[in-house]
Design a protein around this motif. Structure first.
Motif, short mmCIF file in Angstrom:
data_model
loop_
_atom_site.label_atom_id
_atom_site.label_comp_id
_atom_site.label_asym_id
_atom_site.label_seq_id
_atom_site.Cartn_x
_atom_site.Cartn_y
_atom_site.Cartn_z
N ARG A 202 4.84 -11.20 3.18
CA ARG A 202 5.64 -10.09 3.72
C ARG A 202 6.61 -9.57 2.66
N ALA A 203 7.15 -10.47 1.86
CA ALA A 203 8.13 -10.07 0.84
C ALA A 203 7.51 -9.23 -0.27
N THR A 204 6.18 -9.25 -0.38
CA THR A 204 5.51 -8.46 -1.42
C THR A 204 5.10 -7.07 -0.94
N MET A 205 5.19 -6.80 0.36
CA MET A 205 4.58 -5.59 0.91
C MET A 205 5.16 -4.30 0.34
N LEU A 206 6.49 -4.22 0.21
CA LEU A 206 7.06 -2.99 -0.32
C LEU A 206 6.68 -2.78 -1.78
N VAL A 207 6.51 -3.89 -2.52
CA VAL A 207 6.07 -3.78 -3.91
C VAL A 207 4.66 -3.21 -3.98
N THR A 208 3.77 -3.70 -3.12
CA THR A 208 2.39 -3.21 -3.15
C THR A 208 2.33 -1.75 -2.72
N VAL A 209 3.18 -1.34 -1.78
CA VAL A 209 3.21 0.07 -1.40
C VAL A 209 3.63 0.92 -2.59
N PHE A 210 4.66 0.47 -3.30
CA PHE A 210 5.19 1.24 -4.44
C PHE A 210 4.11 1.51 -5.48
N VAL A 211 3.32 0.49 -5.81
CA VAL A 211 2.32 0.68 -6.86
C VAL A 211 1.13 1.49 -6.38
N PHE A 212 0.94 1.60 -5.07
CA PHE A 212 -0.17 2.41 -4.56
C PHE A 212 0.25 3.85 -4.24
N VAL A 213 1.54 4.11 -4.24
CA VAL A 213 1.99 5.48 -3.98
C VAL A 213 1.38 6.40 -5.03
N GLY A 214 0.77 7.47 -4.59
CA GLY A 214 0.06 8.37 -5.48
C GLY A 214 -1.41 8.43 -5.15
N THR A 235 -10.15 10.41 -5.14
CA THR A 235 -9.25 9.48 -4.45
C THR A 235 -9.83 8.07 -4.42
N LEU A 236 -11.10 7.96 -4.06
CA LEU A 236 -11.72 6.64 -3.88
C LEU A 236 -11.93 5.92 -5.22
N VAL A 237 -12.50 6.61 -6.19
CA VAL A 237 -12.77 5.99 -7.49
C VAL A 237 -11.46 5.64 -8.20
N GLY A 238 -10.51 6.56 -8.15
CA GLY A 238 -9.21 6.28 -8.77
C GLY A 238 -8.53 5.08 -8.15
N PHE A 239 -8.59 4.96 -6.82
CA PHE A 239 -7.97 3.84 -6.13
C PHE A 239 -8.60 2.51 -6.54
N LEU A 240 -9.92 2.42 -6.51
CA LEU A 240 -10.60 1.16 -6.82
C LEU A 240 -10.30 0.70 -8.25
N GLY A 241 -10.27 1.64 -9.19
CA GLY A 241 -9.96 1.28 -10.56
C GLY A 241 -8.55 0.74 -10.71
N VAL A 242 -7.59 1.40 -10.06
CA VAL A 242 -6.20 0.96 -10.15
C VAL A 242 -6.00 -0.38 -9.45
N LEU A 243 -6.66 -0.60 -8.31
CA LEU A 243 -6.55 -1.89 -7.60
C LEU A 243 -6.96 -3.04 -8.51
N CYS A 244 -8.04 -2.87 -9.25
CA CYS A 244 -8.48 -3.93 -10.17
C CYS A 244 -7.41 -4.22 -11.22
N LEU A 245 -6.82 -3.19 -11.78
CA LEU A 245 -5.79 -3.38 -12.79
C LEU A 245 -4.57 -4.11 -12.21
N LEU A 246 -4.13 -3.69 -11.03
CA LEU A 246 -2.94 -4.29 -10.41
C LEU A 246 -3.15 -5.77 -10.13
#
Length: 476
Positions: A202-214, A235-246
């Motif tokens: 739960r303590a990580t949730m706002l952090v994960t939202v921040f990095v996915f904003v955009g 939207t889909l391809v960009g998201f999947l690529g960024v998720l792997c990096l994060l």
């Protein structure tokens, strides 16, 4: 709709808008942000939940861009179409505020990074840091006024440039990975229990939202797309690529340093992690990568912020003056208002001890209502069957994806807690003046009875928050 004089973005440019918006300050602070509250096990659960929830939201954006192509203003348009004028306005206001606060966090992190080498910048909130940040702010302002086409082209180049240092970081930290350190960090503490792990996640949730904003970057700019189907693909391809990096940046860092050491790193904490693996040059390398990344992300976000004000004004939900475009087809008045607000927030960071963390958390809090309304509209569309009578393909899938996205966004609001909801009300309540002005300009009834209730709730929350801040019941 866009005029013929407007630029038309390819799928690659739209994808760069998504990646450029998401990959900014957040990824460079992940090792410290996660190390402060959880270990690898909790981090894996957190990324699984966030990845699934945001993937469902990405599917919702993809579906809406295909089934509602006439809604060419992204988040704001979906909220208005689904739930009326005032909630549409709150979505636009929340999104715009998140963009402004996100830009503040970028400037703070830039100066905090320089503070590693030049102590006069401190943690990014000294007077010298604010002066330098303000100079950068207005230099970018001038660049964007020269034309969206040129700014978007710069963003595409910067997006590719900033991904390279992150990939090299992942490769080098993987090379220096220590299984024994990772194992010692695994549970994130001595108490190995379900409740403790749940608390960590739960303590990580706002952090994960921040990095996915955009994630909605391509949707907001859908009016510029050459092909509307490109919006969903980007939207889909960009998201999947960024998720792997994060996920890789987070998890691999636990194999480089003990969790307590990660928690004590100053931001950008990726610099400290790489320094522990390869020596002092690692901190310099990450710092240079961060400066490129954050400057590029700022460019994406200031474009998105101005666009959302401009689009809302075109549909008479924001005051008319915000729909003005200069000779370069740039929404200049919206850009001026955006950067004036960013400048104000920058000055306010002088009075905040943890400026970057506060900006991160408030950015995440402000984006929750817009994301919630997009998920709810996706569910409403699938539930009612609108547009599915002529094209029934994917109906069940769309219904499931929107339902999961809605549950996820509601859970995020719960994870944010009362403090952040009240701080959000400080913007939603007084900011509603813009809606009142816009409605009166059009000679329309300001609020429906249900909207009066929502406005009263936002205003009451703002009053409580301001009282709590002034009496130190809420610390910022």
């Amino acid at each position: 709709m866009a005029s013929d004089s407007n630029p038309h973005f390819s799928v690659w440019t739209l994808m760069a808008m998504v990646v450029g918006s998401m990959v900014g300050a957040g990824i460079f602070s992940l090792p410290q942000a996660f190390g402060r509250v959880t270990g690898p096990f909790g981090a894996l659960i957190a990324w699984s939940i966030a990845g699934t929830g945001m993937l469902m939201l990405a599917f919702v954006f993809q579906t809406l861009s295909r089934r509602k192509p006439e809604l060419d203003a992204g988040i704001y348009a979906y909220a208005k179409a689904g739930f009326g004028n005032y909630l549409g306005f709150l979505s636009a206001l929340g999104y715009w505020s998140a963009a402004c606060l996100g830009n503040v966090s970028y400037f703070v992190l830039i100066k905090s990074t320089l503070g590693l080498f030049f102590p006069v910048f401190g943690d990014g909130n000294t007077i010298i840091a604010i002066v330098c940040s303000s100079t950068l702010l207005w230099l970018f302002h001038t660049l964007i006024l020269r034309g969206v086409r040129g700014a978007a082209a710069v963003n595409t180049i910067v997006t590719f440039a900033k991904i390279i240092p992150i990939i090299l970081f992942i490769a080098l930290v993987a090379w220096g990975f220590h299984a024994d350190i990772f194992a010692a960090n695994f549970w994130g503490g001595e108490d190995i229990s379900v409740s403790n792990v749940a608390s960590q996640v739960r303590a990580t949730m706002l952090v994960t939202v921040f990095v996915f904003v955009g994630i909605e970057g391509a949707s907001v700019y859908s009016r510029y797309a050459r092909n509307r189907n490109d919006v969903g693909v980007a939207t889909l391809v960009g998201f999947l690529g960024v998720l792997c990096l994060l996920a890789l940046v987070t998890i691999l860092s636990y194999g480089a340093m003990l969790r307590t050491d990660l928690a004590g790193l100053r931001n950008p904490s990726m610099a400290g992690v790489l320094e522990s693996v390869v020596g002092p040059w690692g901190a310099i390398f990450v710092s240079v990568g961060l400066l490129i990344s954050v400057l590029g992300a700022y460019l994406s976000w200031v474009l998105l912020a101005a666009e959302i004000l401009f689009s809302a004004s075109r549909y008479e939900t924001m005051p008319r003056f915000l729909s003005h475009e200069n000779r370069n087809d740039v929404p200049s008045n919206a850009l001026w208002l955006t950067n004036i607000i960013v400048q104000t927030f920058l000055i306010l960071t002088l009075f905040t001890q943890y400026a970057f963390r506060l900006a991160l958390e408030l950015t995440s809090s402000m984006i929750l209502i817009p994301y919630l309304l997009v998920a709810a509209y996706g569910l409403k569309l699938a539930w009612s069957g609108e547009t599915y009578d002529r094209d029934p393909s994917g109906h069940r899938k769309d219904l499931i994806c929107a339902g999961i996205a809605l549950i996820y966004t509601v859970g995020l609001i719960y994870a944010a807690g009362a403090k952040h909801l009240l701080l959000s009300a400080v913007i939603y309540g007084p900011g509603s003046i813009l809606f009142i002005v816009a409605r009166r300009e059009g000679g329309k009834t300001v609020f429906t009875p249900s909207e009066w209730v929502m406005f009263a709730t936002a205003s009451l929350g703002a009053a409580i928050a301001i009282y709590s801040i002034t009496t130190s019941l809420i610390s910022i």
